[in-house]
Motif scaffolding. Structure first.
Motif, PDB file in Angstrom:
ATOM      1  N   ASP A 524       4.492  -0.813  -5.057  1.00 41.82           N
ATOM      2  CA  ASP A 524       3.773  -1.446  -3.956  1.00 41.82           C
ATOM      3  C   ASP A 524       2.900  -2.613  -4.411  1.00 41.82           C
ATOM      4  N   ARG A 623      -3.469  11.986  -3.664  1.00 43.17           N
ATOM      5  CA  ARG A 623      -3.417  10.529  -3.849  1.00 43.17           C
ATOM      6  C   ARG A 623      -3.873  10.091  -5.232  1.00 43.17           C
ATOM      7  N   VAL A 664      -7.443  -1.395  -3.924  1.00 45.26           N
ATOM      8  CA  VAL A 664      -7.485  -1.664  -2.478  1.00 45.26           C
ATOM      9  C   VAL A 664      -7.904  -3.096  -2.249  1.00 45.26           C
ATOM     10  N   ASN A 670      -4.016  -4.966   7.295  1.00 49.22           N
ATOM     11  CA  ASN A 670      -3.446  -3.652   7.579  1.00 49.22           C
ATOM     12  C   ASN A 670      -4.364  -2.514   7.143  1.00 49.22           C
ATOM     13  N   ASN A 673      -5.196   1.247   1.926  1.00 47.33           N
ATOM     14  CA  ASN A 673      -4.217   2.313   1.761  1.00 47.33           C
ATOM     15  C   ASN A 673      -4.425   2.967   0.407  1.00 47.33           C
ATOM     16  N   ASP A 675      -3.230   5.625  -0.569  1.00 46.92           N
ATOM     17  CA  ASP A 675      -2.045   6.368  -0.999  1.00 46.92           C
ATOM     18  C   ASP A 675      -0.962   5.459  -1.581  1.00 46.92           C
ATOM     19  N   ALA A 676      -1.220   4.170  -1.644  1.00 44.15           N
ATOM     20  CA  ALA A 676      -0.207   3.234  -2.111  1.00 44.15           C
ATOM     21  C   ALA A 676       0.079   3.448  -3.598  1.00 44.15           C
TER      22      ALA A 676
END
Length: 772
Positions: A524, A623, A664, A670, A673, A675-676
């Motif tokens: 990601d 996570r 982050v 958006n 996240n 959890d990315a």
């Protein structure tokens, strides 16, 4: 019969025989007359029987008569001069004794000489020479018979006499050259600080290396403090102007201090050289634009230009020279070796001599060297920077080093602007140190704004940063700018350059640098920058040939710097140091243990600015598992690389707990996240990213871990890890100044350490002790 006398009796050399045709010797005349009359008588008798016989007989007798009168010329291959009435006899010459047969050997005074038989006469054969051990030589087989066993059918022919030397121009011999053995130029090959032509050790003809032979410095400092930071109007000079001034940028020796930065050479005096004699100094082609030469003339130092002559008067006494480096070894285009050739001519004769030198390697510092000065960010660096600066100053007094702000700069990441290095050259008064601040291959402090594309980039910080960097320039301190990039890529930062301390085979240690690998960039993550550090910097470190770089994978890190993952500390071990590495697995286990013990609702960090993040929240949905597990996997591979390259074992490694979160982007439309599967960033201040103050003290960013029962359990785990090397940990609050911006204490400081002359004669290659 001829009566011969020795030279001592007559003054005539023994190899001179009398010419009988000219001496009027009665005996010879009578003999010749008798033979001629006999020949005539025989001819008259034989004419009645055969005309041919009548002609042959007197002819043979006449030849015998002539042979008596002719001097032996068979061996006179190189005749010498004899007095009138005498001829040269080679067989009697002591200098020409190679002929197999000798004729007319000298008799003692008062004795008669045996009659001589001409060498061409077929009537008389020489007696056979005796064989060894008294045995007889085998007889020659008669024609048509087979040789006896062990015999050959042919007699060996005697070796021919050497051909007479052809006259021609005599070849010159070294001993005929009056300059032979007298032309000598020497450098400080034995590294005692002197170029002494009387010292055989300085006459070493071998090329210099990092560990032997003469070395010289790149004269990059400003000994006389003549390089300005501002123009005549008082405006600060920009980087492009600042980089043009140093002692290497002129052909002058700028005072006594500048002279100390130059390497000595000496030409040995040639007292016997004539007025027509002269000398010239030449540099090898590769070095002509890399060094300057200076000559001492009448007590004044002058630049010695290529091809400029030295007079006979100068060469009659020792000539003092100095060599100045005006560039550094950057890549394979020049290896730093310099050959200085002295050519002297005199009266058609010529002789040369060579001296060899090598550019002293530029080496980085390591954590076993005593911390002298720690440059910190300034009050202009940010709103809270003054507080951190004051705190570091307090720690400096405890750990015995000097804390100094980085000029008047607005730089936050002081570590990333430059990498401190140094060169060392021997002198009579001890090692001469040239500090060299390697500017990173970046243009720092220039900001552009995506939402204001038409706005001119803000270079205010750039000006202040390079004013501060070049403000360090002065006596014994130079700035080196070899970069070519005009961008600010993260892997080109100084925080991505670290050094392992000395180890077997590498007396000055080895350089560590981080790089990214495409396979390990998180799925990601978006990566638009180069995956390796600047080629210019990589080539530069490799070209020094003393601290072979090791490249480690920093693909999991948001910033990607090596100092976020690895450091070293002094230790009482065989190596003298231990490797300190981040252990995200250890950090994760601390928080999982606290959660399992019922402390999940506690604040993850105890700092007032970090309220809201609980242990449960950090571990929610697993996570933290992926980002920390991925980091641990890559870190372990890096450890394996270091083990292979250095030979260290697990006993030499300290694993310090760190705790990562997914990077982050607060500006992402958006949202955040957590959890990315992306880059890792510090969730707790990273203790590995600190400063070795001395061999007992490590300064780390304050941890601000969860406080349970009045104790910061995370900080206690960090202290326990460093205690494995006997290190006490002191802390500085970096939270608002560095941590929230993605860096830590090491990123915001830069250390100047004691320079160790690892490669000089007499310098110990054992590990130096960091500050007491």
């Amino acid at each position: 019969m001829n009566v011969l006398t020795t030279q001592g009796q007559t003054g005539i050399p023994g190899y001179c025989l009398p010419d009988l045709s000219k001496t009027g010797t009665v005996a010879q005349t009578v003999a010749i007359t008798a033979l001629l009359l006999a020949a005539l008588g025989i001819a008259l008798i034989l004419m009645r029987k055969s005309k041919r016989a009548a002609l042959a007989a007197p002819l043979a007798l006449a030849l015998v008569a002539v042979g008596i009168n002719m001097p032996d010329q068979a061996n006179a291959s190189t005749p010498k001069t004899c007095p009138k009435g005498y001829h040269y006899e080679a067989s009697l010459d002591p200098d020409n004794q190679k002929a197999p047969q000798k004729h007319g050997a000298h008799q003692q005074a008062g004795t008669k000489e045996p009659a001589q038989t001409p060498a061409t006469s077929p009537e008389i054969k020489p007696a056979p020479s005796p064989e060894p051990n008294g045995t007889k030589k085998p007889a020659t087989p008669k024609p048509g018979t087979k040789p006896a066993p062990g015999q050959t059918s042919e007699q060996p022919s005697p070796k021919p006499l050497p051909a007479p030397a052809k006259p021609g121009k005599p070849q010159p011999r070294p001993e005929d050259n009056p300059l032979a053995g007298k032309v000598l130029i020497v450098s400080d090959a034995n590294r005692d600080g002197k170029a002494n032509p009387e010292d055989p050790a300085d006459q070493n003809p071998a090329a210099a290396t990092a560990t032997s032979g003469a070395v010289f410095l790149a004269n990059l400092d400003d000994s006389a403090k003549r390089c300005p930071l501002k123009n005549k109007a008082g405006k600060p000079l920009e980087l492009e102007e600042l980089r043009t001034c140093s002692d290497a940028n002129d052909t002058e020796i700028n005072g006594a201090e500048d002279l100390k930065d130059l390497a000595p050479l000496t030409i040995k005096a040639i007292p016997t050289i004539s007025e027509q004699g002269s000398g010239k100094i030449k540099l090898d082609a590769a070095s002509q634009k890399k060094v300057n030469l200076f000559i001492n003339r009448n007590g004044k130092w002058e630049h010695l230009k290529e091809g400029q002559s030295l007079s006979a008067k100068e060469l009659r006494q020792n000539v003092q020279l100095r060599l100045e480096g005006i560039d550094v070894v950057k890549d394979q285009s020049w290896d730093g070796h310099v050959t200085v050739t002295l050519e002297v001519t005199d009266g058609g004769h010529r002789a040369t001599s060579q001296a060899h030198l090598k550019a002293a390697p530029l080496i980085t510092q390591n954590h076993l060297q005593k911390l002298q000065t720690l440059y910190t960010l300034t009050k202009r660096s940010g709103h809270f920077s003054g507080r951190l600066t004051s705190e570091i100053a307090g720690l400096a007094s405890k750990a015995a080093f000097k804390a100094q702000p980085f000029g008047d700069s607005r730089e936050v990441w002081v570590q990333d602007s430059f990498e401190p290095m140094y060169q060392v050259m021997p002198t009579e008064n001890g090692p001469r140190i040239m500090r060299v601040m390697l500017k990173t291959d970046q243009v720092r402090g220039v900001y552009t704004y995506e939402d204001r594309p038409n706005e001119k980039p803000d270079a205010t910080d750039k000006t202040s940063i390079y004013q501060a960097l070049y403000g360090l320039r002065g006596p014994g301190v130079g700035i080196l700018d070899i970069g070519k990039r005009q961008a600010n890529y993260t892997l080109d930062s100084g925080g991505n350059i670290e050094t392992l301390p000395p180890m077997p085979g590498y007396p000055a240690g080895r350089i560590l640098m981080g790089k990214r690998t495409a396979a390990n960039i998180p799925a990601d993550a978006e990566e638009n920058e180069p995956l390796e550090p600047s080629e210019s910097i990589r080539d530069f470190f490799t070209a020094q040939k003393v601290q072979k770089p090791i490249y480690l994978d920093t693909s999991f890190l948001s910033v990607g710097h090596i100092d976020e993952m690895i450091t070293t500390v002094p230790a009482n071990t065989k190596l003298g140091w231990k490797l300190v590495v981040s252990s995200p697995q250890a950090g994760l286990e601390i928080f999982k243990k606290l959660q399992a013990e019922g402390h999940g609702k506690e604040q993850l960090m105890s700092h007032e600015g970090a309220q809201g993040n609980t242990i449960d929240g950090a571990l929610e949905k697993g996570r933290a598992d992926w980002v920390n597990g991925n980091a641990e996997r890559i870190i372990q591979k890096n450890i394996d690389i270091i083990k292979k390259e250095t030979g260290i074992t697990d006993a030499d490694i300290i694993r310090v707990p760190v705790f990562y979160r997914a990077e982050v982007d607060d500006d992402d439309p958006n949202g955040v996240n957590l959890d990315a599967k992306t880059y890792a960033a510090d969730f707790i201040p990273n203790a590995v990213n600190g400063v070795v103050a001395n061999n007992k003290t490590f300064i780390a960013p304050r941890q601000f871990g969860p406080v349970i029962g009045g104790k910061d359990l995370y900080q206690e785990a960090v202290e326990k890890a460093f205690a494995q090397a006997g290190m006490k940990v002191l802390y500085a609050d970096t939270y608002r100044t560095l941590y929230v911006h993605g860096g830590e204490l090491h990123c915001g400081t830069n250390a100047i350490r004691e320079a160790t002359p690892y490669f000089l004669k007499g310098a110990s290659e054992a590990n130096p002790t960091a500050g007491k």
